[in-house]
Design an enzyme around this catalytic site. Sequence first.
Site, PDB file in Angstrom:
ATOM      1  N   ASP A  46      -9.005   3.080 -21.647  1.00 14.07           N
ATOM      2  CA  ASP A  46      -8.116   1.984 -22.067  1.00 14.07           C
ATOM      3  C   ASP A  46      -8.036   1.937 -23.597  1.00 14.07           C
ATOM      4  OD1 ASP A  46     -10.605   0.935 -22.591  1.00 14.07           O
ATOM      5  OD2 ASP A  46     -10.261  -0.997 -21.590  1.00 14.07           O
ATOM      6  N   SER A  47      -8.810   2.824 -24.270  1.00 13.62           N
ATOM      7  CA  SER A  47      -8.644   3.017 -25.712  1.00 13.62           C
ATOM      8  C   SER A  47      -7.217   3.448 -26.031  1.00 13.62           C
ATOM      9  CB  SER A  47      -9.630   4.076 -26.228  1.00 13.62           C
ATOM     10  OG  SER A  47      -9.562   5.246 -25.434  1.00 13.62           O
ATOM     11  N   ASP A  85      -9.757   4.440 -16.417  1.00 18.10           N
ATOM     12  CA  ASP A  85     -10.518   3.324 -16.983  1.00 18.10           C
ATOM     13  C   ASP A  85      -9.854   2.013 -16.545  1.00 18.10           C
ATOM     14  OD1 ASP A  85     -12.498   2.256 -18.524  1.00 18.10           O
ATOM     15  OD2 ASP A  85     -11.585   2.763 -20.463  1.00 18.10           O
ATOM     16  N   LYS A 115     -13.723   3.882 -14.031  1.00 14.63           N
ATOM     17  CA  LYS A 115     -14.797   3.361 -14.889  1.00 14.63           C
ATOM     18  C   LYS A 115     -14.618   1.857 -15.054  1.00 14.63           C
ATOM     19  CE  LYS A 115     -15.003   4.085 -19.503  1.00 14.63           C
ATOM     20  NZ  LYS A 115     -14.978   2.700 -20.013  1.00 14.63           N
ATOM     21  N   GLU A 117     -16.464  -1.653 -17.045  1.00 17.88           N
ATOM     22  CA  GLU A 117     -17.422  -2.106 -18.064  1.00 17.88           C
ATOM     23  C   GLU A 117     -18.255  -3.254 -17.493  1.00 17.88           C
ATOM     24  OE1 GLU A 117     -15.421  -3.160 -21.694  1.00 17.88           O
ATOM     25  OE2 GLU A 117     -14.447  -1.207 -21.867  1.00 17.88           O
ATOM     26  N   GLU A 184     -22.434   3.054 -24.796  1.00 18.44           N
ATOM     27  CA  GLU A 184     -21.658   3.049 -26.047  1.00 18.44           C
ATOM     28  C   GLU A 184     -22.379   2.239 -27.123  1.00 18.44           C
ATOM     29  OE1 GLU A 184     -17.483   2.189 -25.652  1.00 18.44           O
ATOM     30  OE2 GLU A 184     -17.196   2.054 -27.822  1.00 18.44           O
TER      31      GLU A 184
HETATM   32  O1  KIV Z   1     -11.574   3.621 -23.419  1.00 16.19           O
HETATM   33  C1  KIV Z   1     -12.303   4.544 -23.812  1.00 16.19           C
HETATM   34  O2  KIV Z   1     -11.857   5.521 -24.422  1.00 16.19           O
HETATM   35  C2  KIV Z   1     -13.720   4.450 -23.495  1.00 16.19           C
HETATM   36  C3  KIV Z   1     -14.625   5.437 -24.148  1.00 16.19           C
HETATM   37  C4  KIV Z   1     -14.751   5.109 -25.575  1.00 16.19           C
HETATM   38  C5  KIV Z   1     -15.919   5.541 -23.472  1.00 16.19           C
HETATM   39  O3  KIV Z   1     -14.116   3.602 -22.770  1.00 16.19           O
END
Ligand code: KIV
Length: 277
Positions: A46-47, A85, A115, A117, A184
């Site tokens: 989600d970055s 994510d 993924k 969090e 992280e």
């Molecule tokens: O969103 C992302 O790119 C991440 C990584 C930094 C682990 O969660």
Amino acid sequence: MSEKYTVKSFQKSKENHEKITMLTAYDYSTAQLLDEAGVDSILVGDSLGMVMLGYETTLEVTMDDMIHHTKAVSRGVKRALIIGDMPFLSYHISIEETIRNAGRFIKEGGAHAVKLEGGAEIIDKVKALVAAKIPVIGHLGLTPQSVNMFGGFKVQGKSEAQAQKIIDDARLLVEAGVFAIVLECVPEKLASKISELISVPTIGIGAGNGCDGQVLVIQDVLGMYKGLQPKFVKRYKHLGDEIIEGVASYIKEVKSGEFPDHSHTFGMKDDILNKLY
Ligand code: KIV
């Protein structure tokens, strides 16, 4: 092409002490290049909210944004394991919504895993996803979707209480069935300890060399992002500068008439041209 990298390969790599490589990607052509280079796993993070869409945090990212980019990535990948994510609020409301959203990553996006969090507070969601046969990777330490709770992007786990909470959360996630955990921005010694304590691989980002694998954001690795530049990033290339140079040359040549020359144009017979009016 070597064998596909799967969730089982994660475990095998940990057992064989082979480091796991993971990078983010958000589009077809980049994913294709990363896969060709041999990266084990691609995270559609989600970055993308920050590096592709220009937001200040990841909080604005929607499920539709994520599915759009995951589809593009999965079309470019043959070997790597693709992880979608789950964005902010896509797994916080109910178990039903969590399964529906995670299912979209697999069914529509072509991802192999998702993924999430968090630790204790999301364990019921992790268990439900695993029961629905959706592989899950955890994410502890600096979890960017909690940036407003942390009061900024800060290293986590320096105090005894914080560090113990991260260890406890890691154990809970393993019990709930995750196949790996991203750590992280936690101190190197803490990440090493967790990597020894738990049975599944740890994937570090700003967590030192004791993790079972590493992940970075591709724009950071290639020097293409001019926003937030964390200490843990290593730039292997400076493509941002090369892009600016390349585009400046294009502008110069178009303005001067140097481009396009004969080698970039199509010809036609003069007798046909002469008949035209
Ligand atoms: O969103 C992302 O790119 C991440 C990584 C930094 C682990 O969660």
